[in-house]
Design an enzyme around this catalytic site. Structure first.
Site, short mmCIF file in Angstrom:
data_model
loop_
_atom_site.label_atom_id
_atom_site.label_comp_id
_atom_site.label_asym_id
_atom_site.label_seq_id
_atom_site.Cartn_x
_atom_site.Cartn_y
_atom_site.Cartn_z
N CYS A 46 0.84 -1.19 0.00
CA CYS A 46 0.00 0.00 0.00
C CYS A 46 0.87 1.24 0.00
O CYS A 46 2.09 1.16 0.16
CB CYS A 46 -0.92 0.02 1.22
SG CYS A 46 -2.03 -1.41 1.34
N GLY A 104 -0.97 0.64 -5.02
CA GLY A 104 -2.27 0.04 -4.73
C GLY A 104 -3.36 0.65 -5.55
O GLY A 104 -3.48 1.87 -5.63
N ASN A 152 0.76 0.59 5.81
CA ASN A 152 1.35 -0.22 4.74
C ASN A 152 2.10 -1.37 5.39
O ASN A 152 3.02 -1.14 6.17
CB ASN A 152 2.30 0.62 3.90
CG ASN A 152 3.08 -0.21 2.90
OD1 ASN A 152 2.59 -1.24 2.41
ND2 ASN A 152 4.30 0.20 2.59
N GLY A 153 1.72 -2.59 5.07
CA GLY A 153 2.40 -3.74 5.63
C GLY A 153 1.42 -4.83 6.03
O GLY A 153 0.28 -4.87 5.57
N TYR A 196 10.82 -4.46 -7.74
CA TYR A 196 9.55 -4.35 -8.45
C TYR A 196 8.67 -3.18 -8.04
O TYR A 196 8.22 -2.41 -8.89
CB TYR A 196 8.77 -5.66 -8.26
CG TYR A 196 7.41 -5.70 -8.92
CD1 TYR A 196 7.28 -5.81 -10.30
CD2 TYR A 196 6.25 -5.62 -8.16
CE1 TYR A 196 6.02 -5.84 -10.91
CE2 TYR A 196 4.99 -5.67 -8.76
CZ TYR A 196 4.89 -5.78 -10.13
OH TYR A 196 3.66 -5.81 -10.71
N ASP A 234 11.59 -8.32 -14.18
CA ASP A 234 12.12 -8.04 -12.84
C ASP A 234 12.14 -9.29 -11.97
O ASP A 234 13.02 -9.48 -11.14
CB ASP A 234 11.29 -6.95 -12.15
CG ASP A 234 9.80 -7.26 -12.17
OD1 ASP A 234 9.35 -8.10 -11.36
OD2 ASP A 234 9.08 -6.67 -13.00
#
Length: 509
Positions: free
Chosen positions: A2, A28, A101-102, A257, A366
Site C-alpha cells: 500500500c 495500490g 502499509n504492511g 519491483y 524483474d
C-alpha cells in the site's frame, strides 16, 4: 503493498494529499482514502477504486484542514471491499485515523487480545484496524487529557511490544497533529521531508520520496526502524526511538519491483539499484554463456526496463522496446485465477513483430512469480517470429510467500516452488532461463547504503526477519491466498459491497 502519506501544512492540504496519492497509485489500485482535520473536526472520504475515481469536487470541498493523511490500498491478507478502505478511524481517545502499509504476522492473536483484554470490537478482518486499536488502547491507558510528544511515543513503545510484522504507519490525531512510526526491522518504507513557505515550515511523510519530490518537499531522511515522528498541527517536529532490538532489514523486493525508480529508499536510489541488477545479471550470462547468440534484449515493461538497459550495454547487444504496454491494465500477479491472469497478459502487452522476427531474443523481467505472465509473453514472442526466446530474471527464484505486506500467493502457486531452473524453463516454454544470484541482488542494493547489512529477502531464501513465522503460519496463509478461495471471496465482496456506515460516493458520482 500500500501507499501512505501524511501532511501538516499552513493551508488546506486536501489537494496535496490527492496529488501525493496519485503519485503513489502504483502501490495500490484497490481503494483510496483521505482523512483531514479542521478545528478538531474530522472529514473523510474513501472508497474502492483508483484515486481519480474515489474523489470528486464535492469531496474535496469538505476535506478541509491543515493536516491530514491518505492511503492507497491493494489487499493482502483478508478480503476486499469498501469496509476495508483506509484510513480507519476510532473516536476514543481523542479521535484517531490510521493508514498502514504492511502486514502483521500476529494479527490473529492481537485481535483476540483486543477483544478479551481491552474489550475492543473489530469491525473487519483487517490487521490495520487491529493496529489502530492497539495504538488507541495504548494511548487510552495513559489517561492524559492533553497528551504531549512523550505520551505518543510511550504509546508507540507499547504498540511495538504487542505487534510483530511489517508496518509503516501514519496517524492523524484530532486537535494534535500527525504521528508516524515504522516497524523495528524497517521492512516497509517510510520517509519524511520539509518545505518552506511564506507562512512557515510544512512537513510530509510518505511511503516513497517521489511523493515528496513532486510536491516540492525536500527529503530529510527515512523514518528509522522502530522510530516515531510526531508533527504538531502547528508544525513542530519531534522524534524518538521507540523500539528495543532494532534490526535494519528493509524489503529488497521494493527495489526489484514495487518502488518507482525515481524514489530514494533507506538512502538507496531504486534506479541505481536496478542498474546494478542488470550489470550483475549480464556478468552471470557472460560466465555461463560466453559465446551467447543473443541478438536483442527486450524488457518486459515497466519495472525491468532499467535492468534490461544495463544488461544489454554490458553484453554489447541491442536494446529494443519490443513490447508495448497498455497502461490501463493492473498488475497481473495479484489477480485471482489463472485464466483471468492469462487474459490480462494479452490485453496488457502487445509485441512489435519487427523486433522479434528471425532473432534470438532475450526477454528480461524483474522477477518470476507464478510464471503465468512470462509463459504467455514467451508464446507471444514466438508468434511474433522469434527464432529463439531466452528469459532472464533480475531477481532470484521466488520460492516463498511474502508475509509482510506483498500479496504473493501460497508457496504451492509459485512456479519456483520445488522446481529446478531447468524444469521452470520447460514450464514457461523458454529456450534458456537465467536467474539473478541472491548475493548479487543484495550487493546491487547494499552498494547504495553500506550501513544496511541485512535485507528482508524472505521470498527468495525463506528467512523471515521477524522470527515468528513457522510452517503452521504459512499453511494458514496458504488457505487465505489460495486461488480458488480468492475467486470465491471476490464474489462475496461483490455481493456484500453495501456495508453499513460506509457509502461509496465514487459509484454515484
Amino acid at each position: 503493498m500500500c501507499g501512505v502519506v501524511g501532511i501538516v501544512g499552513k493551508r488546506d492540504v486536501n489537494l496535496q494529499l490527492y496529488d501525493a496519492l496519485t503519485i503513489l497509485q502504483h502501490r495500490g489500485q484497490d481503494a483510496a482514502g483521505i482523512v483531514t482535520c479542521d478545528g478538531g473536526r474530522i472529514a473523510q472520504q474513501k472508497a474502492n477504486g483508483l484515486v481519480k475515481d474515489v474523489f470528486r469536487t464535492r469531496h474535496m470541498c469538505r476535506l478541509l484542514g491543515r493536516y491530514g493523511i491518505g492511503h492507497v490500498r491493494y489487499p493482502t491478507a483478508g478480503s476486499s471491499g469498501p469496509a476495508l478502505a483506509q484510513p480507519f478511524y476510532v473516536n476514543s481517545p481523542y479521535g484517531i485515523a490510521l493508514a498502514h502499509n504492511g502486514n502483521l504476522t500476529n494479527a490473529e492473536a492481537v485481535c483476540d487480545d483486543l477483544y478479551r483484554t481491552d474489550l475492543r470490537h473489530m469491525n473487519t478482518d483487517s490487521d490495520s484496524e487491529a493496529l489502530l486499536n492497539v495504538f488507541a488502547q495504548e494511548l487510552q491507558k495513559l489517561h492524559k487529557h492533553k497528551p504531549v510528544a512523550d505520551d505518543f511515543f510511550s504509546a508507540i513503545e507499547g504498540v511495538h511490544k504487542r505487534v510483530t510484522g511489517g508496518y509503516a504507519v501514519v496517524t492523524l490525531i484530532s486537535h494534535y497533529g500527525l504521528v508516524a512510526f515504522r516497524d523495528p526491522n524497517g521492512i516497509r518504507p517510510l520517509v519524511f521531508g520539509k518545505r518552506m513557505t511564506d507562512q512557515g515550515e510544512e512537513y510530509m511523510i510518505a511511503s516513497e520520496s517521489v511523493a515528496l519530490d513532486v510536491a516540492g518537499f525536500k527529503l530529510i531522511r527515512d523514518v528509522m526502524p522502530g522510530e516515531a515522528i510526531y508533527i504538531t498541527k502547528e508544525g513542530e517536529l519531534h522524534s524518538r526511538q521507540c523500539a528495543d532490538n532494532v534490526h535494519y532489514s528493509p524489503c529488497i523486493f521494493e527495489h526489484v519491483y514495487f518502488a518507482r525508480p525515481d524514489s530514494i529508499m533507506d538512502g538507496i536510489s531504486v534506479y541505481k539499484a536496478r542498474l546494478r541488477q542488470g550489470e550483475k545479471l549480464a556478468e552471470k550470462i557472460l560466465r555461463e554463456r560466453p559465446d551467447h547468440d543473443i541478438d536483442v534484449v527486450v524488457p518486459i515493461p515497466d519495472s525491468s526496463r532499467i535492468a534490461g538497459q544495463a544488461l544489454a550495454y554490458k553484453l554489447s547487444v541491442k536494446f529494443r522496446e519490443g513490447l508495448v504496454k497498455n497502461r490501463y491494465i493492473g498488475r497481473t500477479f495479484i489477480m485471482p485465477g489463472q485464466q483471468q491472469r492469462k487474459k490480462s497478459v494479452r490485453q496488457k502487452l502487445n509485441p512489435i513483430p519487427l523486433e522479434f522476427k528471425g532473432k534470438n531474443v532475450l526477454l528480461v523481467d524483474d522477477s518470476i512469480v507464478r510464471g503465468t505472465t512470462c509463459e504467455r509473453i514467451i508464446q507471444m514472442a514466438r508468434e511474433a517470429g522469434a527464432k529463439r526466446v531466452y528469459f532472464a530474471s533480475a531477481a532470484p527464484a521466488v520460492k516463498y510467500p511474502n508475509v509482510y505486506g506483498i500479496d504473493m500467493p501460497a508457496a504451492q502457486e509459485l512456479i519456483a516452488y520445488g522446481l529446478s531452473t531447468e524444469r521452470i524453463c520447460e514450464e514457461i516454454g523458454a529456450d534458456w532461463l537465467i536467474y539473478q544470484d541472491i548475493d548479487d541482488l543484495i550487493w546491487a542494493s547494499s552498494e547504495g547504503n553500506t550501513n544496511i547489512r541485512q535485507f528482508d529477502c524472505a521470498v527468495f531464501d525463506g528467512k523471515y526477519v521477524t522470527g515468528d513465522v513457522d510452517q503452521d503460519y504459512l499453511d494458514r496463509l496458504a488457505l487465505q491466498r489460495n486461488d480458488k478461495l480468492r475467486v470465491k471471496q471476490q464474489q462475496l465482496d461483490l455481493d456484500n459491497s453495501n456495508v453499513v456506515g460506509i457509502h461509496n460516493d465514487a459509484a454515484d458520482a
